[in-house]
Design a protein around this motif. Structure first.
Motif, mmCIF file in Angstrom:
data_model
loop_
_atom_site.group_PDB
_atom_site.id
_atom_site.type_symbol
_atom_site.label_atom_id
_atom_site.label_comp_id
_atom_site.label_asym_id
_atom_site.label_seq_id
_atom_site.Cartn_x
_atom_site.Cartn_y
_atom_site.Cartn_z
ATOM 1 N N VAL A 99 121.103 4.114 -28.284
ATOM 2 C CA VAL A 99 121.692 2.474 -28.508
ATOM 3 C C VAL A 99 122.116 1.711 -26.758
ATOM 4 O O VAL A 99 122.688 1.878 -26.045
ATOM 5 C CB VAL A 99 122.676 2.234 -29.607
ATOM 6 N N ASP A 100 121.314 0.672 -26.647
ATOM 7 C CA ASP A 100 120.877 0.021 -25.352
ATOM 8 C C ASP A 100 122.320 -1.375 -25.924
ATOM 9 O O ASP A 100 121.458 -1.943 -26.585
ATOM 10 C CB ASP A 100 120.063 -0.228 -24.983
ATOM 11 N N ALA A 101 123.118 -0.747 -26.047
ATOM 12 C CA ALA A 101 124.143 -2.152 -26.080
ATOM 13 C C ALA A 101 124.569 -3.329 -24.380
ATOM 14 O O ALA A 101 124.415 -3.829 -25.027
ATOM 15 C CB ALA A 101 126.012 -1.512 -25.938
ATOM 16 N N GLY A 102 124.241 -2.998 -23.682
ATOM 17 C CA GLY A 102 124.595 -3.540 -22.686
ATOM 18 C C GLY A 102 124.139 -2.640 -21.092
ATOM 19 O O GLY A 102 124.646 -3.630 -20.210
ATOM 20 N N VAL A 103 122.714 -2.502 -21.471
ATOM 21 C CA VAL A 103 122.302 -1.837 -19.718
ATOM 22 C C VAL A 103 122.016 -1.918 -18.759
ATOM 23 O O VAL A 103 121.173 -3.310 -19.545
ATOM 24 C CB VAL A 103 121.649 -0.541 -20.116
ATOM 25 N N ASP A 104 122.006 -2.463 -17.564
ATOM 26 C CA ASP A 104 121.601 -3.671 -16.382
ATOM 27 C C ASP A 104 120.397 -3.191 -16.512
ATOM 28 O O ASP A 104 120.259 -3.023 -14.927
ATOM 29 C CB ASP A 104 122.535 -3.982 -15.800
ATOM 30 N N PHE A 105 119.415 -2.740 -17.446
ATOM 31 C CA PHE A 105 117.777 -2.297 -16.480
ATOM 32 C C PHE A 105 117.436 -2.971 -17.944
ATOM 33 O O PHE A 105 117.721 -2.842 -19.104
ATOM 34 C CB PHE A 105 118.283 -1.132 -17.043
ATOM 35 N N GLU A 106 116.080 -3.350 -17.778
ATOM 36 C CA GLU A 106 115.161 -4.114 -18.629
ATOM 37 C C GLU A 106 114.253 -2.683 -18.990
ATOM 38 O O GLU A 106 113.178 -2.288 -18.518
ATOM 39 C CB GLU A 106 114.186 -5.129 -18.429
ATOM 40 N N LEU A 146 124.266 -1.694 -37.733
ATOM 41 C CA LEU A 146 123.420 0.080 -37.306
ATOM 42 C C LEU A 146 124.093 0.700 -38.196
ATOM 43 O O LEU A 146 123.132 1.747 -38.655
ATOM 44 C CB LEU A 146 123.954 0.709 -35.803
ATOM 45 N N VAL A 147 125.139 1.585 -38.161
ATOM 46 C CA VAL A 147 126.169 2.076 -39.487
ATOM 47 C C VAL A 147 125.598 2.155 -40.224
ATOM 48 O O VAL A 147 125.108 2.559 -41.424
ATOM 49 C CB VAL A 147 127.419 1.999 -39.146
ATOM 50 N N ARG A 148 125.413 0.412 -41.121
ATOM 51 C CA ARG A 148 124.836 0.429 -42.501
ATOM 52 C C ARG A 148 123.631 0.567 -42.547
ATOM 53 O O ARG A 148 122.919 1.290 -43.890
ATOM 54 C CB ARG A 148 124.924 -1.571 -42.661
ATOM 55 N N GLN A 149 123.213 0.592 -41.717
ATOM 56 C CA GLN A 149 121.118 1.353 -41.442
ATOM 57 C C GLN A 149 121.071 2.224 -41.968
ATOM 58 O O GLN A 149 120.437 3.223 -42.486
ATOM 59 C CB GLN A 149 120.666 0.993 -40.122
ATOM 60 N N VAL A 150 122.290 3.304 -41.105
ATOM 61 C CA VAL A 150 122.150 4.757 -40.859
ATOM 62 C C VAL A 150 122.700 5.286 -42.275
ATOM 63 O O VAL A 150 121.919 6.204 -43.012
ATOM 64 C CB VAL A 150 122.700 5.799 -40.114
ATOM 65 N N ARG A 151 123.757 4.622 -43.131
ATOM 66 C CA ARG A 151 124.429 5.010 -44.203
ATOM 67 C C ARG A 151 123.248 5.185 -45.715
ATOM 68 O O ARG A 151 122.867 5.668 -46.666
ATOM 69 C CB ARG A 151 124.925 4.029 -44.922
ATOM 70 N N LYS A 152 122.107 4.279 -45.016
ATOM 71 C CA LYS A 152 120.842 3.665 -46.250
ATOM 72 C C LYS A 152 120.487 5.315 -46.607
ATOM 73 O O LYS A 152 119.446 5.307 -46.987
ATOM 74 C CB LYS A 152 119.846 2.609 -45.733
ATOM 75 N N MET A 238 132.534 1.911 -35.718
ATOM 76 C CA MET A 238 133.410 3.312 -36.464
ATOM 77 C C MET A 238 134.557 2.585 -37.373
ATOM 78 O O MET A 238 134.758 2.661 -38.924
ATOM 79 C CB MET A 238 134.309 3.567 -35.085
ATOM 80 N N MET A 239 134.657 1.316 -37.355
ATOM 81 C CA MET A 239 134.999 0.390 -38.701
ATOM 82 C C MET A 239 134.308 0.551 -39.938
ATOM 83 O O MET A 239 134.789 0.308 -40.825
ATOM 84 C CB MET A 239 135.975 -1.041 -37.812
ATOM 85 N N GLU A 240 132.963 0.386 -39.951
ATOM 86 C CA GLU A 240 131.761 0.213 -41.110
ATOM 87 C C GLU A 240 131.874 1.079 -41.482
ATOM 88 O O GLU A 240 131.310 1.397 -43.005
ATOM 89 C CB GLU A 240 131.024 -0.595 -39.862
ATOM 90 N N ALA A 241 131.947 1.923 -40.662
ATOM 91 C CA ALA A 241 131.713 4.186 -41.083
ATOM 92 C C ALA A 241 133.082 4.040 -41.968
ATOM 93 O O ALA A 241 132.884 4.728 -43.110
ATOM 94 C CB ALA A 241 131.918 5.184 -39.893
ATOM 95 N N GLY A 242 134.273 3.789 -41.889
ATOM 96 C CA GLY A 242 135.402 3.121 -42.511
ATOM 97 C C GLY A 242 135.170 2.823 -43.785
ATOM 98 O O GLY A 242 135.216 3.833 -45.330
ATOM 99 N N ALA A 243 134.504 1.690 -43.440
ATOM 100 C CA ALA A 243 134.298 0.890 -45.142
ATOM 101 C C ALA A 243 133.665 1.662 -46.055
ATOM 102 O O ALA A 243 132.882 0.708 -46.988
ATOM 103 C CB ALA A 243 133.113 0.009 -44.589
ATOM 104 N N GLN A 244 132.524 2.132 -45.140
ATOM 105 C CA GLN A 244 131.111 3.053 -46.015
ATOM 106 C C GLN A 244 131.441 4.185 -46.516
ATOM 107 O O GLN A 244 130.828 4.925 -47.022
ATOM 108 C CB GLN A 244 129.761 3.436 -45.004
ATOM 109 N N ASP A 245 133.137 4.881 -46.232
ATOM 110 C CA ASP A 245 133.748 5.328 -47.309
ATOM 111 C C ASP A 245 132.909 7.118 -46.446
ATOM 112 O O ASP A 245 132.609 7.945 -46.576
ATOM 113 C CB ASP A 245 133.338 5.901 -48.491
ATOM 114 N N MET A 246 132.496 7.332 -45.039
ATOM 115 C CA MET A 246 132.262 8.250 -43.799
ATOM 116 C C MET A 246 133.387 8.918 -43.200
ATOM 117 O O MET A 246 133.751 8.526 -43.457
ATOM 118 C CB MET A 246 130.705 7.852 -43.713
ATOM 119 N N LEU A 247 132.646 10.154 -42.885
ATOM 120 C CA LEU A 247 133.634 11.179 -42.344
ATOM 121 C C LEU A 247 132.893 10.727 -41.046
ATOM 122 O O LEU A 247 131.843 10.314 -40.556
ATOM 123 C CB LEU A 247 132.879 12.478 -42.808
#
Length: 339
Positions: A99-106, A146-152, A238-247
């Motif tokens: 994931v490009d969260a905020g890299v100084d590069f295009e 992103l976590v919600r998408q992976v959970r699906k 991480m907070m969303e993973a917890g909310a989704q009952d994921m390890l």
């Protein structure tokens, strides 16, 4: 979770054909996996590791042995399959998202790169907060999405890694502020500084702390002021993973600092978190002690990228396997310990 169910999990573990406690940490992991999944027959399904990458304004101060452009270069290495995390996720059948969260590069559009860019790197926190409030909130939400998408996909076990030259500096300051510790106890050599460079890094970080002395010592306030886009996005994930009952698999120093922020906002996250290894980065052992966390491995690793999660994953598989497949004293016709 109801006490009765926890007792059932422990009873299942204790009645396997072994002395009580003989499988050590595997028993603790089995209990945790079953507790998170709320079943006596847990499964680890579609494991994922997400690696968040972001550039840091503080890197311009020479706090790393490597130049800032290495962040983008390593992202390209991930995409081409050449990094340690690529090797280990492939070895253990773990899906990898970069994931490009905020890299100084295009980056040119790449099928394996998730574009979640919040900006082209954070600001230098020696001069101003690392990110705006809007950028910070965007990081939390994008990590969660992103976590919600992976959970699906059916995934119920997820780990997080990072790449960002300068991020041990950001993490050390966050740890210092949130735990009330001197910066000297939290800062380490990162990518391989020598003693003189470490002294310079420590002094710079103390100057940043002094510059922002009026910052509210809440996880949100500290993370916005000193964090990286990748650290903040990981916190939201991480907070969303917890909310989704994921390890939730926690990697090394940077990931553990992201977890510290998430945990202080959502203490129940502790039930889901597996601390995969103790990093060789100086502050990590102390941080794990403060979190009362027992790492699965201690291999002298300090690479990041989520590598500790990938290497520890087969141990979690073993924990689930013995709980599901090992015979009980009764089923095997083996006499249990006489009282």
């Amino acid at each position: 979770m109801q006490k009765d169910f926890k007792n059932l999990i422990q009873e299942k573990i204790d009645t396997k054909t072994k002395p009580l406690g003989a499988l050590g940490m595997l028993e603790k992991l089995a209990f945790q996996i079953a507790s998170v999944q709320k079943t006596l027959t847990p499964e680890l399904v579609a494991p994922h590791i997400i690696v968040f990458a972001g550039s840091h304004g503080i890197a311009a101060q020479g706090v790393s042995a490597y130049p800032s452009e290495v962040t983008a270069q390593m992202v390209l290495n991930f995409l081409h399959g050449g990094a340690a995390i690529n090797v280990f996720t492939k070895q253990h059948g773990i899906a990898l998202k970069v994931v490009d969260a905020g890299v100084d590069f295009e980056f040119v559009n790449h099928e394996k790169l998730v574009n979640a860019k919040v900006g082209f790197g954070t600001k230098n926190f020696l001069e101003s907060p690392a990110m705006t409030q809007a950028e910070f909130e965007q990081c939390l939400e994008k990590g969660a999405e992103l976590v919600r998408q992976v959970r699906k996909s059916g995934c119920n076990v997820i780990g997080f890694g990072e790449m960002g030259i300068g991020n041990t500096s950001a993490a050390a300051v966050i740890m210092s502020k949130l735990l009330g510790l001197p910066i000297e106890a939290c800062v380490g050599k990162g990518t391989g500084l020598d003693d003189a460079q470490l002294d310079k890094k420590t002094a710079l970080l103390q100057a940043a702390i002094d510059f922002h002395e009026n910052v509210n010592n809440t996880p949100k306030g500290v993370l916005r002021t000193f964090g990286g886009f990748e650290i903040a996005m990981m916190c939201g994930a991480m907070m969303e993973a917890g909310a989704q009952d994921m390890l939730l698999l926690v990697d090394g120093f940077i990931a553990s600092v992201a977890y510290l922020c998430a945990f202080q906002m959502k203490p129940e996250l502790k039930n889901n978190a597996v601390f995969c290894h103790q990093s060789d980065e100086k502050g990590h052992r102390l941080l794990l002690e403060k979190l009362n966390a027992e790492p699965v491995l201690s291999l002298g690793m300090r690479l990041g990228e989520g590598t500790g999660c990938a290497v520890a994953y087969p141990i979690l598989q073993s924990a689930a396997a013995f709980l599901n497949e090992m015979a009980s004293f009764e089923s095997a016709g083996v006499s249990s310990k006489s009282v």
